[in-house]
Enzyme design. Structure first.
Site, short mmCIF file in Angstrom:
data_model
loop_
_atom_site.label_atom_id
_atom_site.label_comp_id
_atom_site.label_asym_id
_atom_site.label_seq_id
_atom_site.Cartn_x
_atom_site.Cartn_y
_atom_site.Cartn_z
N GLY A 26 -0.17 -11.81 -1.31
CA GLY A 26 0.23 -12.85 -0.37
C GLY A 26 0.90 -12.31 0.88
O GLY A 26 1.39 -13.08 1.70
N CYS A 27 0.94 -10.99 1.01
CA CYS A 27 1.52 -10.37 2.21
C CYS A 27 0.38 -9.76 3.03
O CYS A 27 -0.50 -9.11 2.48
CB CYS A 27 2.51 -9.27 1.83
SG CYS A 27 3.94 -9.85 0.93
N GLU A 28 0.44 -9.96 4.35
CA GLU A 28 -0.57 -9.34 5.22
C GLU A 28 -0.43 -7.83 5.21
O GLU A 28 -1.41 -7.11 5.14
CB GLU A 28 -0.44 -9.87 6.64
CG GLU A 28 -1.07 -11.21 6.84
CD GLU A 28 -1.05 -11.65 8.30
OE1 GLU A 28 -0.81 -10.82 9.19
OE2 GLU A 28 -1.28 -12.84 8.54
#
Length: 142
Positions: free
Chosen positions: A54-56
């Site tokens: 869920g983190c770029e």
């Protein structure tokens, strides 16, 4: 300001340091300094199993124990994000599972004067990190 008294000691110190800044440039410099406070993760710890979804940017989170307390370590390839992670870890240090559930990432970074600089994707990523912390805490304290 009573909410600040409920913060872990190092989080109160960070809040005081960021509150003393005059504007974004000083906060950005301070944030970069805080990024250096994160202890490095080993190559073995920077594995897919420890990667936060869920983190770029790539973010790794490792949970450990010190006595009865959970301790978290994190890292990222992005320096700015490492600073934000350091500040998030200060905010949750020593909290119980119930206290973790009440932590509001957006509010914490707003208190630090960093809220307006958080893009929606970065804010979402930090919330994903906090969610993973909560999951790891619930696995440890069923």
């Amino acid at each position: 300001m009573s909410a600040a008294t409920n913060l872990p000691a190092e989080a109160r110190a960070a809040l005081a340091a960021f509150s003393a800044c005059n504007g974004w440039e000083q906060r950005a410099r301070l944030l970069m300094q805080w990024s250096e406070r994160l202890p490095a993760l080993t190559d073995e710890e920077r594995c897919e199993a420890n990667r936060v979804q869920g983190c770029e940017s790539s973010v790794w989170l490792v949970a450990g124990r010190s006595g009865s307390r959970l301790q978290f370590r994190a890292s990222s390839d992005a320096r700015l994000l490492r600073g934000l992670l350091a500040l998030l870890l200060l905010r949750i240090d020593g909290l119980s599972e119930a206290e973790l559930a009440a932590v509001d990432v957006t509010d914490w970074f707003a208190q630090l004067g960093l809220g307006r600089q958080l893009s929606p994707s970065r804010s979402s990523g930090l919330n994903a990190v906090l969610q993973r912390i909560r999951e790891l805490a619930s696995e440890t304290y069923p």
